[in-house]
Design a protein around this motif. Structure first.
Motif, PDB file in Angstrom:
ATOM      1  N   VAL A   6       0.727  -1.151  -0.012  1.00  0.00           N
ATOM      2  CA  VAL A   6       0.002   0.021   0.202  1.00  0.00           C
ATOM      3  C   VAL A   6       0.873   1.194  -0.094  1.00  0.00           C
ATOM      4  N   ASP A   7       0.384   2.308  -0.560  1.00  0.00           N
ATOM      5  CA  ASP A   7       0.936   3.601  -0.491  1.00  0.00           C
ATOM      6  C   ASP A   7       0.564   4.116   1.009  1.00  0.00           C
ATOM      7  N   VAL A   8       1.667   5.189   1.489  1.00  0.00           N
ATOM      8  CA  VAL A   8       1.519   5.543   2.699  1.00  0.00           C
ATOM      9  C   VAL A   8       1.193   6.881   2.803  1.00  0.00           C
ATOM     10  N   ALA A   9       0.081   7.739   3.190  1.00  0.00           N
ATOM     11  CA  ALA A   9      -0.172   8.941   3.139  1.00  0.00           C
ATOM     12  C   ALA A   9       0.728   9.851   3.769  1.00  0.00           C
ATOM     13  N   ALA A  10       0.939  11.164   3.485  1.00  0.00           N
ATOM     14  CA  ALA A  10       1.707  11.994   4.126  1.00  0.00           C
ATOM     15  C   ALA A  10       1.717  12.216   5.726  1.00  0.00           C
ATOM     16  N   GLN A  11       0.450  12.218   6.106  1.00  0.00           N
ATOM     17  CA  GLN A  11       0.007  12.452   7.547  1.00  0.00           C
ATOM     18  C   GLN A  11       0.286  11.285   8.327  1.00  0.00           C
ATOM     19  N   ASP A  12       0.385  10.065   7.566  1.00  0.00           N
ATOM     20  CA  ASP A  12       0.517   8.652   8.369  1.00  0.00           C
ATOM     21  C   ASP A  12       2.054   8.650   8.462  1.00  0.00           C
ATOM     22  N   ASP A  19       0.116   3.505  14.825  1.00  0.00           N
ATOM     23  CA  ASP A  19      -0.713   3.784  13.576  1.00  0.00           C
ATOM     24  C   ASP A  19       0.112   4.802  12.457  1.00  0.00           C
ATOM     25  N   GLY A  20       1.197   4.948  12.610  1.00  0.00           N
ATOM     26  CA  GLY A  20       1.949   5.764  11.733  1.00  0.00           C
ATOM     27  C   GLY A  20       3.377   5.347  11.486  1.00  0.00           C
ATOM     28  N   TYR A  21       4.149   5.897  10.432  1.00  0.00           N
ATOM     29  CA  TYR A  21       5.273   5.706  10.357  1.00  0.00           C
ATOM     30  C   TYR A  21       6.312   6.556  10.619  1.00  0.00           C
ATOM     31  N   GLY A  22       6.059   7.285  11.816  1.00  0.00           N
ATOM     32  CA  GLY A  22       6.908   8.583  12.110  1.00  0.00           C
ATOM     33  C   GLY A  22       8.468   8.272  12.547  1.00  0.00           C
ATOM     34  N   ASP A  23       8.397   6.879  13.228  1.00  0.00           N
ATOM     35  CA  ASP A  23       9.752   6.429  13.561  1.00  0.00           C
ATOM     36  C   ASP A  23      10.601   6.108  12.252  1.00  0.00           C
ATOM     37  N   VAL A  24       9.946   5.383  11.556  1.00  0.00           N
ATOM     38  CA  VAL A  24      10.617   5.050  10.308  1.00  0.00           C
ATOM     39  C   VAL A  24      11.041   6.555   9.394  1.00  0.00           C
ATOM     40  N   ALA A  25      10.219   7.324   9.386  1.00  0.00           N
ATOM     41  CA  ALA A  25      10.335   8.704   8.701  1.00  0.00           C
ATOM     42  C   ALA A  25      11.708   9.289   9.436  1.00  0.00           C
ATOM     43  N   ALA A  26      11.775   9.420  10.488  1.00  0.00           N
ATOM     44  CA  ALA A  26      12.789  10.124  11.721  1.00  0.00           C
ATOM     45  C   ALA A  26      14.015   9.380  11.235  1.00  0.00           C
ATOM     46  N   GLU A  41      10.390  14.037   2.522  1.00  0.00           N
ATOM     47  CA  GLU A  41       9.033  14.419   2.976  1.00  0.00           C
ATOM     48  C   GLU A  41       8.183  14.272   1.692  1.00  0.00           C
ATOM     49  N   PRO A  42       7.248  13.303   1.960  1.00  0.00           N
ATOM     50  CA  PRO A  42       6.251  13.216   0.877  1.00  0.00           C
ATOM     51  C   PRO A  42       5.579  14.558   0.959  1.00  0.00           C
ATOM     52  N   PRO A  43       5.062  14.570  -0.316  1.00  0.00           N
ATOM     53  CA  PRO A  43       4.262  16.054  -0.651  1.00  0.00           C
ATOM     54  C   PRO A  43       2.959  15.867   0.359  1.00  0.00           C
ATOM     55  N   ARG A  44       2.667  16.964   0.782  1.00  0.00           N
ATOM     56  CA  ARG A  44       1.433  17.048   1.661  1.00  0.00           C
ATOM     57  C   ARG A  44      -0.035  17.356   0.602  1.00  0.00           C
ATOM     58  N   ALA A  45       0.184  17.827  -0.569  1.00  0.00           N
ATOM     59  CA  ALA A  45      -0.844  17.947  -1.229  1.00  0.00           C
ATOM     60  C   ALA A  45      -0.881  16.636  -2.470  1.00  0.00           C
ATOM     61  N   GLU A  46      -1.299  15.763  -1.859  1.00  0.00           N
ATOM     62  CA  GLU A  46      -0.985  14.544  -2.606  1.00  0.00           C
ATOM     63  C   GLU A  46      -1.943  14.385  -3.831  1.00  0.00           C
ATOM     64  N   ARG A  47      -1.368  13.986  -5.016  1.00  0.00           N
ATOM     65  CA  ARG A  47      -1.983  14.004  -6.157  1.00  0.00           C
ATOM     66  C   ARG A  47      -2.252  12.411  -6.475  1.00  0.00           C
ATOM     67  N   LYS A  48      -2.705  11.814  -5.509  1.00  0.00           N
ATOM     68  CA  LYS A  48      -2.759  10.315  -5.721  1.00  0.00           C
ATOM     69  C   LYS A  48      -4.029  10.015  -6.664  1.00  0.00           C
ATOM     70  N   VAL A  99      14.679   0.023  13.089  1.00  0.00           N
ATOM     71  CA  VAL A  99      13.082   0.220  13.457  1.00  0.00           C
ATOM     72  C   VAL A  99      12.330  -0.637  12.918  1.00  0.00           C
ATOM     73  N   CYS A 100      11.295  -1.200  13.805  1.00  0.00           N
ATOM     74  CA  CYS A 100      10.415  -2.269  13.047  1.00  0.00           C
ATOM     75  C   CYS A 100       9.080  -1.657  12.305  1.00  0.00           C
ATOM     76  N   THR A 101       8.655  -2.425  11.570  1.00  0.00           N
ATOM     77  CA  THR A 101       7.218  -2.208  11.080  1.00  0.00           C
ATOM     78  C   THR A 101       6.394  -3.566  11.122  1.00  0.00           C
ATOM     79  N   ALA A 102       5.299  -3.429  10.718  1.00  0.00           N
ATOM     80  CA  ALA A 102       4.601  -4.769  10.633  1.00  0.00           C
ATOM     81  C   ALA A 102       5.060  -5.900  10.351  1.00  0.00           C
ATOM     82  N   TYR A 103       5.706  -5.990   9.196  1.00  0.00           N
ATOM     83  CA  TYR A 103       6.132  -7.048   8.602  1.00  0.00           C
ATOM     84  C   TYR A 103       7.633  -7.046   8.068  1.00  0.00           C
ATOM     85  N   SER A 104       8.441  -6.056   9.046  1.00  0.00           N
ATOM     86  CA  SER A 104       9.779  -5.944   8.980  1.00  0.00           C
ATOM     87  C   SER A 104      10.827  -6.674   9.921  1.00  0.00           C
TER      88      SER A 104
END
Length: 192
Positions: A6-12, A19-26, A41-48, A99-104
């Motif tokens: 899945v794609d990850v929204a900028a806010q997530d 519920d987010g990926y802030g640890d991975v992002a940091a 930083e992913p674009p805030r105004a997503e053109r998804k 940093v761990c994520t659900a499947y990593s």
């Protein structure tokens, strides 16, 4: 149930906690800075595309792995398959984050979409995948195209090496479309 890419929204992406990926992002931005690269930083105004990107990992990978070992070096195979987060950055190599994520597990491996795209394009060329006939942009469109018979109908009309193993062709298209989407919309991708 199952595993989805899945794609990850900028806010997530920037949200800390489960519920987010802030640890991975940091952690990624810290590592990018250490390497002298700008932060991501992913674009805030997503053109998804409507609904974003979501594809189910379901067919057998046996034929795909055989295809990869025929056409890719071991390091290229690792680049294509061993990431848990895909970002639209031109990375020379994968970045392993503590940093761990659900499947990593305990680590998250981040790959750059340009490299994944180049490898998927090579595989697509090797099997003469009819890329123009394969859907893109809608949730589960690719999965449904392969699982509900449209791929078989297209294989009858446009035969070729790709049609000899539709499960392998699915994964070539899967990685191709994921990398294209990641680059087109500037968003990270991950498994959920």
């Amino acid at each position: 149930m199952g595993i989805y890419l899945v794609d990850v929204a900028a806010q997530d992406w920037s949200q800390p906690g489960e519920d987010g990926y802030g640890d991975v992002a940091a952690a990624l931005n810290t590592e990018l800075e250490r390497r002298g690269l700008p932060p991501y930083e992913p674009p805030r105004a997503e053109r998804k595309a409507q609904g974003g990107f979501e594809e189910k990992v379901s067919p057998s990978m046996d034929g795909f792995l055989a295809l990869c070992t025929t056409h890719l070096a071991d390091t290229e195979l690792s680049t294509l398959l061993d990431w848990s987060v895909l970002v639209p950055l031109a990375l020379e190599e994968e970045i392993v984050l503590p940093v761990c994520t659900a499947y990593s597990g305990d680590e998250t491996t981040v790959a750059g979409a340009p490299r994944v795209l180049a490898l998927a394009e090579r595989l697509a060329a090797a099997i003469a995948l009819p890329v123009d006939a394969i859907p893109a942009g809608e949730n589960l469109a690719l999965s449904l195209w392969f699982l509900e018979g449209e791929a078989e109908r297209t294989a009858q009309a446009r035969p070729g090496p790709w049609a000899e193993d539709l499960d392998a062709a699915f994964y070539v298209a899967f990685y191709l479309r994921a990398a294209q989407y990641c680059l087109r919309y500037g968003c990270p991708m991950t498994y959920s």
